[in-house]
Design an enzyme around this catalytic site. Structure first.
Site, PDB file in Angstrom:
ATOM      1  N   LYS A 125       8.680   6.790   0.344  1.00 30.46           N
ATOM      2  CA  LYS A 125       7.486   5.953   0.363  1.00 30.46           C
ATOM      3  C   LYS A 125       6.257   6.727   0.847  1.00 30.46           C
ATOM      4  O   LYS A 125       5.196   6.691   0.221  1.00 30.46           O
ATOM      5  CB  LYS A 125       7.749   4.715   1.238  1.00 30.46           C
ATOM      6  CG  LYS A 125       6.745   3.602   1.070  1.00 30.46           C
ATOM      7  CD  LYS A 125       5.642   3.722   2.075  1.00 30.46           C
ATOM      8  CE  LYS A 125       4.706   2.534   1.964  1.00 30.46           C
ATOM      9  NZ  LYS A 125       3.684   2.585   3.038  1.00 30.46           N
TER      10      LYS A 125
ATOM     11  N   ASP B 197       7.718   0.076  -1.367  1.00 26.05           N
ATOM     12  CA  ASP B 197       8.178  -0.439  -0.082  1.00 26.05           C
ATOM     13  C   ASP B 197       8.733  -1.839  -0.306  1.00 26.05           C
ATOM     14  O   ASP B 197       8.772  -2.328  -1.432  1.00 26.05           O
ATOM     15  CB  ASP B 197       7.046  -0.453   0.945  1.00 26.05           C
ATOM     16  CG  ASP B 197       5.834  -1.222   0.430  1.00 26.05           C
ATOM     17  OD1 ASP B 197       6.011  -2.100  -0.428  1.00 26.05           O
ATOM     18  OD2 ASP B 197       4.723  -0.951   0.892  1.00 26.05           O
TER      19      ASP B 197
END
Length: 375
Positions: free
Chosen positions: A277, A296
């Site tokens: 991420k 996410d």
DNA sequence: ACGTGACCTTT
DNA sequence: AAGGTCACG
């Protein structure tokens, strides 16, 4: 004492460049979790540090207005950190636009017109906001491929990707794991205050440059950041900085701009505290990888809720495999600027911006004439 | 290679 | 629990 600039007061010199609100919305772009360095210092006025200088930005329907503060307005520190000579009283910009004193008094004397500086600062803004990317055209293409995007983008126009400094972006994003925007804001502020060079002070607020790699790499940094409530992220920051300096060098991060997406992503992932991420965020927000789609839990919700995304139904967390699948799904849907598209939907889902969805078409009636009809 | 906890701190 | 990462199984 120096004060924050306000456009209507005319106490400071302002310059401007042509930029429609449909191409850039400061309030959305600066507060949607890309950068944590800007705050609203007056209504519609955003003050922050960019390129080693303190700026206040605001906008009218067709213009982006900016004021750059003199770093030496700071009182009480050494004078060898100044990158910027004292140039504060230009009364006119190179395009001939004036906005000094507005309709009010005009106390200041014209001194000089330094068009070199003007050009440089305007160029910094164009680069930072990536104004070469025509957002209207991009939205139109994305909307044609994706009805849901079109519906959201109608309200959330003007959300664009910043082109941030890679070091600032990386180390800010390492702070974001298991965290909320509001808290990250405070952490980054404390980080700069503790390890960054002071720039100037305005209305009781001091502004600092983002810390250098060498400042972040110092052995004392982990303990320092622990005290500043960074938790387990304290060692990630220090170790990543040290690893970059020891094994790659000062220019390495910036060099990743000219490297293919997946290669840059893998390189970033070798740093402590940097997983899928964060690596994708840094790629998208500072390394020119427009196709990077940070996944996410929030984006996963969007995929499931708005796109009937079925894969990984019984999953608890985002595995590598799932991360890859969701990213590819969006890239296939949106194309080479998938990351930019994701940022619009992400912004639209932020709780701070929910109220924008409620109030109906109050001010967008005019610019949507060219579109075909819709319900 | 893929899937579970611990981890700092605050709401 | 939260806008995740790392170190195991």
């Amino acid at each position: 004492m120096a004060k924050h600039a306000v456009l209507s007061s005319g106490a400071k010199m302002w310059r401007s460049l042509a930029c429609a609100k449909s191409e850039l919305r400061l309030d959305l772009t600066l507060a949607c979790g890309q950068s944590f360095r800007w705050r609203e210092t007056a209504e519609g006025h955003w003050t922050g540090v960019m390129g080693g200088r303190v700026w206040t930005l605001t906008q009218t329907e067709d213009s982006l207005w900016y004021h750059v503060y003199n770093n030496q307005e700071w009182q009480g520190e050494g004078s060898d950190r100044k990158r910027r000579a004292g140039v504060s009283l230009q009364m006119e910009n190179k395009s001939g636009k004036k906005f000094k004193g507005a309709l009010k008094k005009e106390e200041e004397e014209p001194v000089a017109v330094t068009s070199v500086q003007d050009t440089e600062e305007e160029e910094m803004l164009r680069d930072y906001f990536q104004l070469n990317v025509k957002l209207g055209d991009l939205y139109k293409e994305l909307g044609a491929a994706d009805p849901h995007f079109k519906r959201i983008a109608y309200i959330f126009s003007g959300v664009r990707m910043l082109r941030q400094d890679p070091t600032e972006c990386l180390f800010s994003l390492i702070c974001t794991s298991n965290n909320h925007i509001s808290r990250i804001h405070g952490m980054v502020e404390r980080l700069c205050q503790a390890l960054g060079a002071p720039l100037c002070q305005l209305d009781q607020t001091s502004y600092y440059n983002f810390p250098s790699l060498s400042a972040l790499a110092d052995n004392s940094v982990e303990a320092c950041l622990r005290d500043l409530r960074f938790g387990y992220r304290a060692q990630f920051l220090q170790k990543s900085a040290k690893q970059i300096l020891d094994t790659h060098g000062l220019q390495w991060l910036e060099g990743l701009r000219s490297v293919p997406y997946l290669q840059a992503r893998d390189a970033l992932r070798t740093l402590p505290g940097v997983g899928n991420k964060v690596a994708d965020c840094v790629c998208l927000m500072s390394l020119d990888k427009t196709e990077a789609v940070p996944i996410d839990t929030h984006v996963w919700q969007i995929a499931k809720r708005d796109y009937n995304y079925a894969s990984g139904k019984g999953q608890k967390t985002i595995t590598d495999k799932l991360n890859r699948e969701i990213g590819d799904f969006f890239r296939q849907l949106w194309g080479p600027y998938a990351g930019w598209a994701q940022s619009v939907l992400f912004c639209a889902d932020l709780k701070g911006f929910q109220k924008l969805k409620e109030m109906p078409q109050l001010k967008q009636a005019k610019k949507e004439e060219t579109d075909e009809e819709e319900d």
